[in-house]
Motif scaffolding. Structure first.
Motif, PDB file in Angstrom:
ATOM      1  N   ALA A   1       0.800  -1.164   0.082  1.00  0.00           N
ATOM      2  CA  ALA A   1      -0.020  -0.069   0.291  1.00  0.00           C
ATOM      3  C   ALA A   1       0.878   1.335  -0.009  1.00  0.00           C
ATOM      4  O   ALA A   1       1.905   1.215   0.824  1.00  0.00           O
ATOM      5  N   ARG A   2       0.349   2.366  -0.751  1.00  0.00           N
ATOM      6  CA  ARG A   2       1.203   3.702  -0.820  1.00  0.00           C
ATOM      7  C   ARG A   2       1.342   4.245   0.498  1.00  0.00           C
ATOM      8  O   ARG A   2       2.429   4.756   0.912  1.00  0.00           O
ATOM      9  N   SER A   3       0.455   4.336   1.223  1.00  0.00           N
ATOM     10  CA  SER A   3       0.335   4.666   2.701  1.00  0.00           C
ATOM     11  C   SER A   3       1.533   4.012   3.499  1.00  0.00           C
ATOM     12  O   SER A   3       1.941   4.832   4.404  1.00  0.00           O
ATOM     13  N   TYR A   4       1.340   2.714   3.583  1.00  0.00           N
ATOM     14  CA  TYR A   4       2.374   1.843   4.209  1.00  0.00           C
ATOM     15  C   TYR A   4       3.983   2.360   3.514  1.00  0.00           C
ATOM     16  O   TYR A   4       4.607   2.646   4.800  1.00  0.00           O
ATOM     17  N   LEU A   5       4.162   2.496   2.544  1.00  0.00           N
ATOM     18  CA  LEU A   5       5.210   2.941   1.931  1.00  0.00           C
ATOM     19  C   LEU A   5       5.553   4.170   2.506  1.00  0.00           C
ATOM     20  O   LEU A   5       6.851   4.600   2.880  1.00  0.00           O
ATOM     21  N   GLY A   6       4.784   5.362   2.668  1.00  0.00           N
ATOM     22  CA  GLY A   6       4.974   6.582   3.038  1.00  0.00           C
ATOM     23  C   GLY A   6       5.560   6.488   4.569  1.00  0.00           C
ATOM     24  O   GLY A   6       6.316   6.884   4.903  1.00  0.00           O
ATOM     25  N   GLY A   7       4.787   5.720   5.430  1.00  0.00           N
ATOM     26  CA  GLY A   7       5.276   5.388   6.726  1.00  0.00           C
ATOM     27  C   GLY A   7       6.665   4.730   6.853  1.00  0.00           C
ATOM     28  O   GLY A   7       7.413   5.326   7.646  1.00  0.00           O
ATOM     29  N   VAL A   8       6.984   3.861   5.951  1.00  0.00           N
ATOM     30  CA  VAL A   8       8.401   3.213   5.906  1.00  0.00           C
ATOM     31  C   VAL A   8       9.154   4.354   5.479  1.00  0.00           C
ATOM     32  O   VAL A   8      10.304   4.460   6.190  1.00  0.00           O
ATOM     33  N   GLU A   9       8.859   5.179   4.442  1.00  0.00           N
ATOM     34  CA  GLU A   9      10.083   6.030   4.135  1.00  0.00           C
ATOM     35  C   GLU A   9      10.200   7.365   5.242  1.00  0.00           C
ATOM     36  O   GLU A   9      11.242   7.749   5.318  1.00  0.00           O
ATOM     37  N   ARG A  10       9.253   7.425   6.048  1.00  0.00           N
ATOM     38  CA  ARG A  10       9.394   8.334   7.082  1.00  0.00           C
ATOM     39  C   ARG A  10       9.821   7.879   8.494  1.00  0.00           C
ATOM     40  O   ARG A  10      10.070   8.538   9.229  1.00  0.00           O
ATOM     41  N   GLY A  11      10.051   6.554   8.214  1.00  0.00           N
ATOM     42  CA  GLY A  11      10.874   5.871   9.438  1.00  0.00           C
ATOM     43  C   GLY A  11       9.828   5.758  10.362  1.00  0.00           C
ATOM     44  O   GLY A  11       9.922   5.427  11.608  1.00  0.00           O
ATOM     45  N   LYS A  12       8.498   5.585  10.259  1.00  0.00           N
ATOM     46  CA  LYS A  12       7.514   5.425  11.314  1.00  0.00           C
ATOM     47  C   LYS A  12       7.016   3.870  11.236  1.00  0.00           C
ATOM     48  O   LYS A  12       6.084   3.481  12.145  1.00  0.00           O
ATOM     49  N   ARG A  13       7.354   3.020  10.365  1.00  0.00           N
ATOM     50  CA  ARG A  13       7.116   1.754  10.531  1.00  0.00           C
ATOM     51  C   ARG A  13       8.180   0.724  10.387  1.00  0.00           C
ATOM     52  O   ARG A  13       9.446   1.020  10.059  1.00  0.00           O
ATOM     53  N   ASN A  14       8.073  -0.374  11.206  1.00  0.00           N
ATOM     54  CA  ASN A  14       9.118  -1.487  11.511  1.00  0.00           C
ATOM     55  C   ASN A  14       8.731  -2.367  10.304  1.00  0.00           C
ATOM     56  O   ASN A  14       8.040  -3.197  10.676  1.00  0.00           O
TER      57      ASN A  14
END
Length: 77
Positions: free
Chosen positions: A34-47
């Motif tokens: 998901a694009r929203s998931y990728l956004g979180g990954v790129e911002r360092g908010k997702r593990n």
């Protein structure tokens, strides 16, 4: 204090994605994430999970190990 590895990974992912001139939307479509998931990954908010690292690497046609290398630009400390 060392930078958060999630932030480091996100910065490296942005670097590799932009080198291909891809948007987050394109990477999302190519990787099946998901694009929203990728956004979180790129911002360092997702593990991010290992399987998703592999999906991203395959979509970008790079070895997964490349995404684990330090980014060219370091975040502000």
């Amino acid at each position: 204090m060392p930078a958060d590895p999630r932030v480091q990974f996100g910065l490296k992912l942005i670097e590799v994605r932009k080198r291909r001139h891809w948007s987050q939307e394109r990477l999302a479509l190519e990787s099946g994430l998901a694009r929203s998931y990728l956004g979180g990954v790129e911002r360092g908010k997702r593990n991010i999970a290992l399987l998703n690292i592999v999906k991203l690497a395959e979509a970008l046609h790079v070895p997964a190990s490349l995404l684990l290398e330090p980014p060219s630009v370091q975040p502000d400390q």
